[in-house]
Write a protein that holds these residues in place. Structure first.
Motif: not given
Length: 340
Positions: A208-210, A217-218, A271-272, A277-280
């Motif tokens: 996961l990352k922001y 993602f990749h 996504f989550g 409040d930080k979307r990852a």
């Protein structure tokens, strides 16, 4: 060519289907898995660190035990939450574990991730300075840890010590030469990946990352790695950078594999929000018959950019099954992708 390691979260539960039902089960099976992984040719044994949870939490006794029972496999973490750590005590623990393993420690650290309790680091006796965040505190502790790993004396010796002192200021012992150059930073953003490069740490990028631009993602992770490499080159460090990416990858070669993981290969990025409040963005799991798996992995840009792949393993299913999972990747997947 890529190094291939495993990453275990070290769960345990009294669930009847689990092989790891107690903390003792998980610790002892972690040692056995590392020994078996070395025997089949896996390059690294890495362990997650979580506090206040039925998961692995205190890495150094485990890493030292694995170091004493193995000969060549890299041993490490992914990652230690520095908000909970005393950097000086950690230097001593890490130095001891590295010496026991004869220089095989690859230590992943980070400023921390979402945790099981509210501000758990306060229970450990730590708090940010006025005007700082807990993330600032974690990064400052990381910098102090790196500084003390250099082995330069900083403490004024007692003029009346119990034992004779060497001349000059004293450093922490045991000192393990070269360990400073084997510290990794777990980065969830492009900015912290650049910061890691500037401070001479290798890069660990997870599943996961922001979400910084809405791309798959990749692709975002590959961009992060390229920014890291550019920053490393600009910083002019003497040692070579390394980059690991974590992936859930399962080659479905028998009915048991299909029962456990057959449905996972149909998912995609998700996504989550983490930390309010930080979307990852969370990367997909890979699970398919070897031929299809190879084709999918060949399109993963971040894997192409990395030199090390950490395979997340289902530790609760027991040592034998996890060896099968790892061996299937080595046998059916890695050669076709040029990893071996």
């Amino acid at each position: 060519m890529k190094k291939i390691g495993f990453l275990s979260f070290g769960h345990w539960s009294e669930h009847p289907a689990y092989q790891a039902r107690t903390a003792s089960d998980t610790l002892l099976q972690s040692i056995d898995l590392a020994v078996a992984a070395e025997e089949i040719g896996i390059d690294g044994a890495y362990f997650r660190v979580h506090h206040f949870a039925r998961q692995l939490a205190s890495p150094f006794p485990l890493l030292a035990a694995i170091g004493a029972k193995t000969n060549k496999i890299e041993i490490g973490t992914g990652v230690i939450d520095m908000r909970y750590e005393n950097p000086l005590y950690m230097v001593e623990d890490a130095g001891a574990a590295d010496l026991i393993s004869e220089g095989r420690l690859q230590l992943g650290i980070s400023r921390g991730s979402p945790e099981q309790v509210i501000d758990g680091w306060r229970s450990f006796g730590y708090a940010p300075k006025e005007g700082e965040t807990d993330a600032d505190m974690g990064r400052q502790k990381a910098l102090e840890f790196l500084e003390r790993l250099n082995g330069v004396g900083f403490a004024e010796p007692n003029p009346y010590p119990m034992f004779p002192n060497p001349p000059g200021l004293l450093r922490l012992e045991p000192y393990s030469k070269g360990l400073r150059e084997r510290i990794w930073w777990g980065a969830a953003s492009n900015a912290t990946a650049i910061w890691a490069a500037e401070n001479g740490m290798h890069l660990q990028s997870s599943t996961l990352k922001y979400d910084e631009n809405g791309k798959p993602f990749h692709v975002q992770q590959a961009e992060q790695i390229r920014l890291y490499k550019e920053a490393w080159k600009k910083a002019g460090h003497a040692h070579e950078p390394r980059v690991s990416v974590s992936r859930s990858i399962f080659a479905l070669v028998n009915d048991r594999d299909r029962y456990y993981f057959g449905a996972q290969g149909n998912d995609g990025d998700s996504f989550g929000n983490i930390e309010r409040d930080k979307r990852a963005i969370f990367g997909k799991s890979y699970a398919a018959e070897p031929e299809k798996l190879i084709a999918e992995l060949a399109q993963d840009e971040a894997i192409q950019e990395a030199d090390t792949i950490l395979l997340t393993v289902p530790n609760t299913l027991g040592v034998d099954y996890n060896v099968h999972v790892l061996e299937s990747i080595l046998k059916y997947v890695a050669p076709e992708l040029g990893w071996r």
